[in-house]
Write a protein that holds these residues in place. Sequence first.
Motif, PDB file in Angstrom:
ATOM      1  N   MET A   1      11.777  12.176   8.358  1.00 40.79           N
ATOM      2  CA  MET A   1      10.555  12.090   9.145  1.00 40.79           C
ATOM      3  C   MET A   1       9.335  11.895   8.247  1.00 40.79           C
ATOM      4  O   MET A   1       8.446  11.124   8.562  1.00 40.79           O
ATOM      5  N   GLY A   2       9.306  12.632   7.106  1.00 36.10           N
ATOM      6  CA  GLY A   2       8.183  12.531   6.179  1.00 36.10           C
ATOM      7  C   GLY A   2       8.076  11.154   5.562  1.00 36.10           C
ATOM      8  O   GLY A   2       6.970  10.625   5.385  1.00 36.10           O
ATOM      9  N   LYS A   3       9.224  10.544   5.230  1.00 36.98           N
ATOM     10  CA  LYS A   3       9.203   9.207   4.638  1.00 36.98           C
ATOM     11  C   LYS A   3       8.697   8.176   5.639  1.00 36.98           C
ATOM     12  O   LYS A   3       7.984   7.228   5.265  1.00 36.98           O
ATOM     13  N   ALA A   4       9.035   8.348   6.911  1.00 35.95           N
ATOM     14  CA  ALA A   4       8.577   7.421   7.946  1.00 35.95           C
ATOM     15  C   ALA A   4       7.062   7.505   8.104  1.00 35.95           C
ATOM     16  O   ALA A   4       6.376   6.478   8.252  1.00 35.95           O
ATOM     17  N   LEU A   5       6.508   8.720   8.067  1.00 34.29           N
ATOM     18  CA  LEU A   5       5.052   8.884   8.191  1.00 34.29           C
ATOM     19  C   LEU A   5       4.336   8.276   6.979  1.00 34.29           C
ATOM     20  O   LEU A   5       3.285   7.648   7.130  1.00 34.29           O
ATOM     21  N   ILE A   6       4.905   8.455   5.819  1.00 31.39           N
ATOM     22  CA  ILE A   6       4.304   7.860   4.619  1.00 31.39           C
ATOM     23  C   ILE A   6       4.352   6.331   4.709  1.00 31.39           C
ATOM     24  O   ILE A   6       3.381   5.640   4.387  1.00 31.39           O
ATOM     25  N   ALA A   7       5.459   5.784   5.174  1.00 33.65           N
ATOM     26  CA  ALA A   7       5.595   4.332   5.318  1.00 33.65           C
ATOM     27  C   ALA A   7       4.591   3.791   6.324  1.00 33.65           C
ATOM     28  O   ALA A   7       3.930   2.767   6.089  1.00 33.65           O
ATOM     29  N   VAL A   8       4.434   4.481   7.464  1.00 33.42           N
ATOM     30  CA  VAL A   8       3.478   4.043   8.492  1.00 33.42           C
ATOM     31  C   VAL A   8       2.055   4.151   7.954  1.00 33.42           C
ATOM     32  O   VAL A   8       1.224   3.254   8.134  1.00 33.42           O
ATOM     33  N   GLY A   9       1.745   5.242   7.274  1.00 36.77           N
ATOM     34  CA  GLY A   9       0.410   5.425   6.700  1.00 36.77           C
ATOM     35  C   GLY A   9       0.094   4.367   5.664  1.00 36.77           C
ATOM     36  O   GLY A   9      -1.012   3.818   5.613  1.00 36.77           O
ATOM     37  N   THR A  10       1.071   4.052   4.824  1.00 33.86           N
ATOM     38  CA  THR A  10       0.890   3.017   3.813  1.00 33.86           C
ATOM     39  C   THR A  10       0.668   1.656   4.467  1.00 33.86           C
ATOM     40  O   THR A  10      -0.211   0.887   4.069  1.00 33.86           O
ATOM     41  N   PHE A  11       1.454   1.369   5.502  1.00 25.88           N
ATOM     42  CA  PHE A  11       1.315   0.100   6.225  1.00 25.88           C
ATOM     43  C   PHE A  11      -0.065  -0.016   6.864  1.00 25.88           C
ATOM     44  O   PHE A  11      -0.728  -1.057   6.762  1.00 25.88           O
ATOM     45  N   LEU A  12      -0.532   1.063   7.505  1.00 22.77           N
ATOM     46  CA  LEU A  12      -1.860   1.034   8.142  1.00 22.77           C
ATOM     47  C   LEU A  12      -2.962   0.875   7.098  1.00 22.77           C
ATOM     48  O   LEU A  12      -3.929   0.130   7.308  1.00 22.77           O
ATOM     49  N   SER A  13      -2.823   1.546   5.964  1.00 24.24           N
ATOM     50  CA  SER A  13      -3.806   1.408   4.890  1.00 24.24           C
ATOM     51  C   SER A  13      -3.856  -0.032   4.397  1.00 24.24           C
ATOM     52  O   SER A  13      -4.934  -0.596   4.173  1.00 24.24           O
ATOM     53  N   LEU A  14      -2.696  -0.631   4.212  1.00 26.83           N
ATOM     54  CA  LEU A  14      -2.628  -2.021   3.777  1.00 26.83           C
ATOM     55  C   LEU A  14      -3.284  -2.949   4.802  1.00 26.83           C
ATOM     56  O   LEU A  14      -4.020  -3.879   4.436  1.00 26.83           O
ATOM     57  N   CYS A  15      -3.043  -2.684   6.090  1.00 27.85           N
ATOM     58  CA  CYS A  15      -3.665  -3.496   7.156  1.00 27.85           C
ATOM     59  C   CYS A  15      -5.184  -3.397   7.093  1.00 27.85           C
ATOM     60  O   CYS A  15      -5.891  -4.399   7.246  1.00 27.85           O
ATOM     61  N   PHE A  16      -5.726  -2.183   6.886  1.00 30.90           N
ATOM     62  CA  PHE A  16      -7.178  -2.014   6.794  1.00 30.90           C
ATOM     63  C   PHE A  16      -7.746  -2.742   5.582  1.00 30.90           C
ATOM     64  O   PHE A  16      -8.815  -3.343   5.656  1.00 30.90           O
ATOM     65  N   VAL A  17      -7.041  -2.704   4.461  1.00 22.55           N
ATOM     66  CA  VAL A  17      -7.503  -3.412   3.265  1.00 22.55           C
ATOM     67  C   VAL A  17      -7.523  -4.922   3.521  1.00 22.55           C
ATOM     68  O   VAL A  17      -8.487  -5.613   3.178  1.00 22.55           O
ATOM     69  N   ILE A  18      -6.481  -5.439   4.142  1.00 19.16           N
ATOM     70  CA  ILE A  18      -6.419  -6.874   4.451  1.00 19.16           C
ATOM     71  C   ILE A  18      -7.533  -7.251   5.430  1.00 19.16           C
ATOM     72  O   ILE A  18      -8.244  -8.242   5.234  1.00 19.16           O
ATOM     73  N   PHE A  19      -7.714  -6.464   6.479  1.00 15.49           N
ATOM     74  CA  PHE A  19      -8.757  -6.727   7.471  1.00 15.49           C
ATOM     75  C   PHE A  19     -10.133  -6.689   6.808  1.00 15.49           C
ATOM     76  O   PHE A  19     -10.973  -7.560   7.040  1.00 15.49           O
ATOM     77  N   GLY A  20     -10.384  -5.685   5.957  1.00 20.67           N
ATOM     78  CA  GLY A  20     -11.661  -5.588   5.249  1.00 20.67           C
ATOM     79  C   GLY A  20     -11.894  -6.797   4.361  1.00 20.67           C
ATOM     80  O   GLY A  20     -13.008  -7.322   4.285  1.00 20.67           O
ATOM     81  N   GLY A  21     -10.850  -7.271   3.693  1.00 21.72           N
ATOM     82  CA  GLY A  21     -10.973  -8.455   2.854  1.00 21.72           C
ATOM     83  C   GLY A  21     -11.301  -9.694   3.654  1.00 21.72           C
ATOM     84  O   GLY A  21     -12.142 -10.501   3.246  1.00 21.72           O
ATOM     85  N   VAL A  22     -10.649  -9.848   4.797  1.00 24.77           N
ATOM     86  CA  VAL A  22     -10.925 -10.997   5.658  1.00 24.77           C
ATOM     87  C   VAL A  22     -12.378 -10.976   6.113  1.00 24.77           C
ATOM     88  O   VAL A  22     -13.086 -11.993   6.063  1.00 24.77           O
ATOM     89  N   VAL A  23     -12.862  -9.812   6.555  1.00 24.24           N
ATOM     90  CA  VAL A  23     -14.255  -9.703   7.009  1.00 24.24           C
ATOM     91  C   VAL A  23     -15.213  -9.998   5.858  1.00 24.24           C
ATOM     92  O   VAL A  23     -16.177 -10.743   6.004  1.00 24.24           O
ATOM     93  N   TYR A  24     -14.952  -9.431   4.712  1.00 22.00           N
ATOM     94  CA  TYR A  24     -15.842  -9.602   3.564  1.00 22.00           C
ATOM     95  C   TYR A  24     -15.891 -11.053   3.095  1.00 22.00           C
ATOM     96  O   TYR A  24     -16.969 -11.609   2.862  1.00 22.00           O
ATOM     97  N   PHE A  25     -14.748 -11.680   2.942  1.00 23.98           N
ATOM     98  CA  PHE A  25     -14.709 -13.024   2.374  1.00 23.98           C
ATOM     99  C   PHE A  25     -15.041 -14.131   3.365  1.00 23.98           C
ATOM    100  O   PHE A  25     -15.277 -15.264   2.970  1.00 23.98           O
ATOM    101  N   THR A  26     -15.046 -13.848   4.647  1.00 25.74           N
ATOM    102  CA  THR A  26     -15.385 -14.874   5.636  1.00 25.74           C
ATOM    103  C   THR A  26     -16.754 -14.650   6.262  1.00 25.74           C
ATOM    104  O   THR A  26     -17.132 -15.369   7.171  1.00 25.74           O
ATOM    105  N   ARG A  27     -17.494 -13.680   5.756  1.00 26.26           N
ATOM    106  CA  ARG A  27     -18.823 -13.412   6.333  1.00 26.26           C
ATOM    107  C   ARG A  27     -19.754 -14.559   5.988  1.00 26.26           C
ATOM    108  O   ARG A  27     -19.556 -15.258   5.002  1.00 26.26           O
TER     109      ARG A  27
END
Length: 150
Positions: A1-27
């Motif tokens: 269960m702990g590994k699944a939460l870490i994987a989901v958290g890591t995935f969400l963090s990566l999504c936020f970084v990608i989204f932030g990059g898209v917003v920053y570089f396309t502004r």
Amino acid sequence: MGKALIAVGTFLSLCFVIFGGVVYFTRQEDRLAVDAQLSERITKAVAGAQTRGEVVDLRILADFDFDRVLVYDPGTPRSAVSRVLGFEFKGDLRYTAESSEIFVFTNRGKFVRFADYRGRGRFAGIPRPIAYLSANAAVFEVHDLVARPG
């Protein structure tokens, strides 16, 4: 269960970084929006001035201080407008099909606001494509939906 939460958290963090990059570089460069309420007041004033026997006085229509107003035609290059103003103009009119004149209000050489005229009339008797008028000269008489300095 702990590994699944870490994987989901890591995935969400990566999504936020990608989204932030898209917003920053396309502004886009910061742009200023047209004052829609002032545009509406100018358009209505021109439409009703002749029937009421009034002049269109931008000093009365504007609810702010200004000492000069630049009037230019849609399609005039932003670089030309900036050159006349003496500073970079960052106004952005996304839709100009109804616009026949654009007004940039300044005070002591600084940008205040800008608006567009969206009516069926036209402004005449001022230099084209750009006129830079003092606040006292920003008074127009309207006859047959043609506004002329008055």
